[in-house]
Scaffold this motif. Structure first.
Motif, PDB file in Angstrom:
ATOM      1  N   THR A  30      -4.113   1.672 -12.338  1.00  0.00           N
ATOM      2  CA  THR A  30      -3.418   2.578 -11.411  1.00  0.00           C
ATOM      3  C   THR A  30      -2.110   1.985 -10.887  1.00  0.00           C
ATOM      4  OG1 THR A  30      -4.888   1.822  -9.622  1.00  0.00           O
ATOM      5  CG2 THR A  30      -5.477   3.866 -10.739  1.00  0.00           C
ATOM      6  N   LYS A  37      -1.194   7.403 -12.666  1.00  0.00           N
ATOM      7  CA  LYS A  37      -2.052   7.992 -11.634  1.00  0.00           C
ATOM      8  C   LYS A  37      -3.515   7.772 -11.991  1.00  0.00           C
ATOM      9  CE  LYS A  37      -0.468  12.085 -12.099  1.00  0.00           C
ATOM     10  NZ  LYS A  37      -0.257  13.544 -11.967  1.00  0.00           N
ATOM     11  N   GLY A  38      -4.361   7.746 -10.956  1.00  0.00           N
ATOM     12  CA  GLY A  38      -5.778   7.615 -11.229  1.00  0.00           C
ATOM     13  C   GLY A  38      -6.582   7.398  -9.972  1.00  0.00           C
ATOM     14  N   SER A  93      -5.250  12.219  -7.557  1.00  0.00           N
ATOM     15  CA  SER A  93      -6.399  11.987  -8.434  1.00  0.00           C
ATOM     16  C   SER A  93      -7.707  11.983  -7.651  1.00  0.00           C
ATOM     17  CB  SER A  93      -6.221  10.663  -9.167  1.00  0.00           C
ATOM     18  OG  SER A  93      -5.041  10.669  -9.958  1.00  0.00           O
ATOM     19  N   GLU A 114      -3.213  10.031 -16.571  1.00  0.00           N
ATOM     20  CA  GLU A 114      -4.154   9.855 -15.468  1.00  0.00           C
ATOM     21  C   GLU A 114      -5.394   9.143 -15.999  1.00  0.00           C
ATOM     22  OE1 GLU A 114      -5.218  12.609 -11.596  1.00  0.00           O
ATOM     23  OE2 GLU A 114      -5.087  13.563 -13.572  1.00  0.00           O
TER      24      GLU A 114
END
Length: 371
Positions: free
Chosen positions: A327, A331-332, A295, A148
């Motif tokens: 991303t 994930k982020g 996120s 992430e």
């Protein structure tokens, strides 16, 4: 955060502000940041040439979480009176990347001193303004198996130290398009003896509003005329070359690609009509900045838990940011910290990053590192 760390980060921010460097020229900036981390932490420093990251490794098998800051400046003059003002003409930190980098460095100090249950990676990125920094640094995602990633931008027009976030697209995709047309020059008294690109370029410009309007049902798209260059101040010559520069912008990358293809078709028709040779080139290619809900929900959770004002963005920002390269791979989320509702906007002469946001950013990063 520790008051000593804040003072160190504030001083660092002012030093970066005094020594702005443009995209892909950040030699001093990168070295200064590395020296700061080496002097004040025991973190591992990984130098990748044009960019670098620092690593706090808790233990193998833990989640790998990255935090990103950019550090390039803009080709603008410093016109406001600051004790730490830019020392160089036509170079200034008018986007706040000095503050972003200082925030990440301050966060690194806190993690180094207090530890964490996660493996934390501090990514310092060059060349955001020209869209060729993140695409290089994205190697970190695969090399360190990043689970992430988080980052932020300061933002005027929203309450001071507030936190704004949105799910899905947070910022538009965009790119610069250069259309080069070539015919043949002629004497201005006999323009029929040459091929002047002016009429083709004029037709293209005239069709742009209706052209982009027809695509609105497929997602928001924009096409901005940036520059038209045809001929020179020589009244005896009918020009034979011309360029049209456009910025293409869309909510989603797929719509940006479609806009580009349709424009190329339109231009090719005009070039053929007037007997012109044609060339397309592209620059400043920004992906859409996409937030994964899982996120961005974490950003909401930490902002609420720390008593910060949370703002739910109603729509994506039209401005572009190369953070989207990250991303795409993991994930982020990317969020926004408020400079104040009436504070000068980024990329304007009156702007300067507000030091208090360093603490705001660090508190959010610390909370995100624990989730």
């Amino acid at each position: 955060m520790e008051s000593k760390n804040f003072e160190l980060a504030k001083r660092l921010r002012h030093e970066l502000h005094q020594h702005p460097e443009l995209s892909n020229e950040e030699v001093w900036t990168k070295k200064h940041l590395i020296d700061f981390l080496k002097s004040n932490t025991e973190l591992e420093i990984v130098d990748k040439g044009n960019w670098f990251y620092a690593a706090y490794r808790a233990k193998e098998g833990e989640r790998n979480v990255a935090f990103r800051a950019d550090y390039d400046a803009l080709p603008m003059d410093e016109v406001i009176d600051l004790p730490y003002g830019s020392k160089f003409p036509r170079k200034a930190h008018k986007c706040g990347h000095d503050g972003h980098a200082a925030t990440l460095a301050a966060f690194a100090l806190e993690i180094d001193q207090k530890g964490a249950d996660r493996n934390i990676f501090f990514l310092f990125q060059p060349a955001e303004e020209t869209a060729d920094g993140a695409i290089q640094c994205a190697d970190l995602i695969k090399e360190e198996n990043i689970d992430e990633i988080f980052g932020y931008h300061n933002m005027s027009g929203q309450p001071f130290q507030s936190v704004a976030v949105i799910d899905g697209t947070a910022q538009f995709a965009s790119k610069g398009m250069t259309i080069s047309m070539k015919g043949t020059p002629a004497h201005a008294s006999s323009p029929e003896d040459g091929v002047n690109p002016s009429f083709a370029i004029a037709n293209i410009i005239n069709e742009l509003p209706e052209f982009t309007g027809a695509m609105k049902g497929q997602g928001r798209v924009f096409c901005t005329v940036i520059c038209v260059s045809i001929g020179s101040k020589a009244f005896g010559i009918s020009p034979g070359e011309g360029e049209l520069l456009l910025t293409l912008r869309a909510l989603h990358e797929e719509n940006l690609h479609e806009l580009q293809k349709n424009l190329e078709n339109l231009v090719e028709v005009q070039a053929k009509r007037y007997g012109l040779s044609l060339n397309f080139s592209y620059t400043d290619e920004f992906p859409e900045t996409f937030n994964h809900k899982e996120s961005s929900d974490k950003v909401r959770q930490i902002a609420t838990a720390t008593g910060m004002q949370l703002i739910e963005m109603k729509e994506a920002l039209r401005i572009s940011e190369d953070y989207g390269h990250y991303t795409k791979l993991t994930k982020g989320a990317y969020f926004y910290l408020g400079n104040g509702e009436d504070y000068p906007h980024i990329h304007t002469s009156g702007f300067d990053f507000r030091d208090e946001l360093i603490e705001t950013g660090v508190e959010l990063f610390k909370g995100l590192a624990e989730l």
